[in-house]
Design a protein around this motif. Structure first.
Motif, PDB file in Angstrom:
ATOM      1  N   ASP A 135      53.557  36.337  37.112  1.00 34.07           N
ATOM      2  CA  ASP A 135      52.532  37.374  37.246  1.00 34.07           C
ATOM      3  C   ASP A 135      52.342  38.069  35.891  1.00 34.07           C
ATOM      4  O   ASP A 135      53.207  37.988  35.018  1.00 34.07           O
ATOM      5  CB  ASP A 135      53.047  38.384  38.288  1.00 34.07           C
ATOM      6  N   TYR A 190      59.776  36.780  48.861  1.00 33.03           N
ATOM      7  CA  TYR A 190      59.292  36.751  47.479  1.00 33.03           C
ATOM      8  C   TYR A 190      60.404  37.295  46.607  1.00 33.03           C
ATOM      9  O   TYR A 190      60.764  38.465  46.724  1.00 33.03           O
ATOM     10  CB  TYR A 190      58.036  37.614  47.425  1.00 33.03           C
ATOM     11  N   GLY A 216      48.767  46.066  40.322  1.00 30.11           N
ATOM     12  CA  GLY A 216      49.259  45.156  41.361  1.00 30.11           C
ATOM     13  C   GLY A 216      49.415  43.740  40.840  1.00 30.11           C
ATOM     14  O   GLY A 216      50.039  42.901  41.488  1.00 30.11           O
ATOM     15  N   ARG A 266      56.588  39.339  51.709  1.00 22.40           N
ATOM     16  CA  ARG A 266      55.283  38.696  51.965  1.00 22.40           C
ATOM     17  C   ARG A 266      54.885  37.912  50.723  1.00 22.40           C
ATOM     18  O   ARG A 266      55.517  38.011  49.674  1.00 22.40           O
ATOM     19  CB  ARG A 266      54.241  39.760  52.309  1.00 22.40           C
ATOM     20  N   GLU A 313      49.868  35.851  42.599  1.00 20.12           N
ATOM     21  CA  GLU A 313      50.486  34.530  42.412  1.00 20.12           C
ATOM     22  C   GLU A 313      50.070  33.540  43.512  1.00 20.12           C
ATOM     23  O   GLU A 313      49.879  32.348  43.257  1.00 20.12           O
ATOM     24  CB  GLU A 313      52.015  34.639  42.405  1.00 20.12           C
ATOM     25  N   GLY A 340      53.056  37.067  47.354  1.00 21.12           N
ATOM     26  CA  GLY A 340      52.662  37.932  46.245  1.00 21.12           C
ATOM     27  C   GLY A 340      51.187  37.776  45.928  1.00 21.12           C
ATOM     28  O   GLY A 340      50.581  36.731  46.171  1.00 21.12           O
ATOM     29  N   ASP A 341      50.637  38.829  45.380  1.00 22.32           N
ATOM     30  CA  ASP A 341      49.223  38.838  44.992  1.00 22.32           C
ATOM     31  C   ASP A 341      49.177  39.287  43.531  1.00 22.32           C
ATOM     32  O   ASP A 341      49.638  40.401  43.237  1.00 22.32           O
ATOM     33  CB  ASP A 341      48.496  39.826  45.907  1.00 22.32           C
ATOM     34  N   ASN A 353      60.065  41.041  47.829  1.00 21.67           N
ATOM     35  CA  ASN A 353      58.968  41.451  48.686  1.00 21.67           C
ATOM     36  C   ASN A 353      59.033  40.622  49.958  1.00 21.67           C
ATOM     37  O   ASN A 353      59.552  39.498  49.954  1.00 21.67           O
ATOM     38  CB  ASN A 353      57.618  41.265  47.992  1.00 21.67           C
TER      39      ASN A 353
HETATM   40  N1  GLY Z   1      52.423  40.214  42.240  1.00 20.78           N
HETATM   41  C1  GLY Z   1      53.107  41.390  42.603  1.00 20.78           C
HETATM   42  C2  GLY Z   1      53.187  41.630  44.048  1.00 20.78           C
HETATM   43  O1  GLY Z   1      52.611  40.916  44.832  1.00 20.78           O
HETATM   44  O2  GLY Z   1      53.846  42.564  44.418  1.00 20.78           O
END
Ligand code: GLY
Length: 429
Positions: free
Chosen positions: A207, A264, A221, A282, A287, A284-285, A280
């Motif tokens: 990321d 994650y 984010g 869930r 990625e 990732g956002d 995390n």
């Molecule tokens: N890429 C960081 C997140 O999803 O927390």
């Protein structure tokens, strides 16, 4: 299969895209403007258990995929399972791996997983107590909001005044602070499907969290990501699985809270190998948008296998050759004060099926204006995701597509994956 996805970002757009198939009927709550041609959009309050159960009872999905952490930490997956639905996403108890950094540290300590030394500074601490705690760390200081902050609650700084200011800001919001020792080395995001003690890794990604090129500006984010990682040692993924994800999965089983969903692991790869920065509960956002572009195995089969408790029986995942990369278009003012309502043009997906290097637009903060025009509705507006035989080709395809998109004041990083392309990523000795 009839599938309901909970969430509204580009991650959920990628999940829906991955499950698009003639035999699937897709639904999403609340979704966004870009998903309307893929799925039926529903209104709902995603962290309200009763509301999500009522919606599911109306739609009657065969599978529910919970995207963001907030409904998971609020126990929505438990309520849906209790109502008889097949759900991809960990229980509320297991989601504490993200919901409480103190819980995650305790799990890691029991599981023998390498991570940063940490100390909680409770809300209500005196200035003297805060200064004494800061003196036990840094430089560099890592100051985290010990609650859900969507990746934006972390300040990493060599400046003690900046560190103190973030401690005070988090305390002002009523939350405890977690101070951590700084982990050196390049960052890796590894997503693992976890079903009890069965752990199946996806491709490793990286990321880019800072808002501007060269990792300058505040954390966001996530402004872009790429996969796989050409600089990672060849046994890198297996080491993360063996040293981090399997021990954590076993510890969760031992505690009577088996993990079922996506784990994650956010890591720094230092001189001794992988060390955990955070977990995390869930995908990732951003990625996920790149990782899923590489996945050949049908995503609905994968997520349903986890939800059914049959991950161990799933054949090995298959992946495309090459690389995928995603670049986020941010709204003007993001991340400090995003300005929404700007008109977006040039974001329609066209059929690039004949091209080797395919770039697609995935929506995050978008909606429709009064006349049906596409407008920005959030800080991270959309992603361009591209595939290429090489990382350079994936970059070229993504940036070429981004140049065709217009949002007044919108901004994106121009250096996603560039350090990897230029061989500038090194692992500390
Ligand atoms: N890429 C960081 C997140 O999803 O927390």
């Amino acid at each position: 299969m009839r599938i309901l996805v909970i969430g509204s970002g580009a991650r959920e757009h990628a999940l829906l895209t991955g499950m698009k198939a003639p035999h699937n009927e897709l639904h999403v709550v609340p979704g966004n403007a870009g998903m309307a041609d893929l799925a039926t959009l529903h209104k709902g309050v995603v962290d309200d258990q009763a509301n999500m159960v009522a919606l599911a009872q109306d739609i009657k999905p065969d599978l529910i995929v919970v995207g963001p952490e907030i409904p998971l930490v609020a126990g929505v997956s438990d309520a849906l399972r209790h109502a008889g639905f097949l759900v991809f996403g960990p229980s509320q108890a297991a989601a504490q791996i993200e919901g409480s950094k103190a819980f995650a540290k305790d799990v890691m300590a029991e599981a023998g997983v390498r991570t940063a030394h940490a100390e909680v500074v409770p809300a209500g601490s005196t200035p003297e107590e805060i200064d004494a705690a800061l003196d036990r760390f840094g430089p560099t200081w890592v100051v985290k909001d010990d609650g859900l902050a969507g990746g934006k609650g972390v300040v990493v700084t060599p400046n003690i005044n900046e560190a103190r200011a973030h401690v005070n800001a988090v305390h002002k919001a009523g939350n405890p602070v977690l101070l951590e020792s700084f982990l050196d080395g390049p960052e890796v995001s590894l997503f693992c499907l976890v079903d009890g003690e069965t752990v199946v890794p996806l491709l490793p990604a990286q990321d880019h969290k800072r808002v501007r090129d060269n990792d300058e500006g505040p954390n966001t984010g996530g402004m872009g990501a790429y996969t796989p990682l050409p600089w990672l040692p060849t046994d890198g993924v297996q080491r993360i699985v063996d040293e981090v994800c399997v021990p954590v999965a076993r510890e969760m089983v031992r505690r009577g809270n088996p993990y079922q969903g996506l784990l994650y692991a956010g890591l720094a790869w230092g001189s001794e190998g992988p060390a955990v920065v955070e977990f995390n509960c869930r995908f990732g956002d951003p990625e996920t948008q790149a990782v899923l572009m590489m996945l050949e195995t049908p995503l609905d089969d994968v997520l349903a296998a986890v939800a059914r408790g049959e991950l161990a029986d799933l054949p090995p995942l298959t992946w495309r050759e090459g690389y995928a990369l995603t670049v986020v278009l941010g709204a003007p003012g993001y991340p400090e004060k995003p300005v929404t309502g700007g008109v977006i043009t040039g974001a329609e997906n066209t059929d690039n099926a004949d091209s080797d290097d395919v770039a697609v637009v995935l929506h995050a903060g978008t909606s429709r204006g009064e006349n049906g025009e596409l407008v920005s509705a959030g800080g991270r507006v959309l992603n361009v995701v591209a595939h290429g035989a090489t990382l350079e080709q994936a970059r070229d395809a993504a940036y070429k597509r981004l140049e065709q998109i217009n949002l007044d004041g919108g901004h994106y990083r121009t250096d996603i994956a560039l350090p990897a392309v230029e061989g500038r990523i090194t692992i500390p000795n």
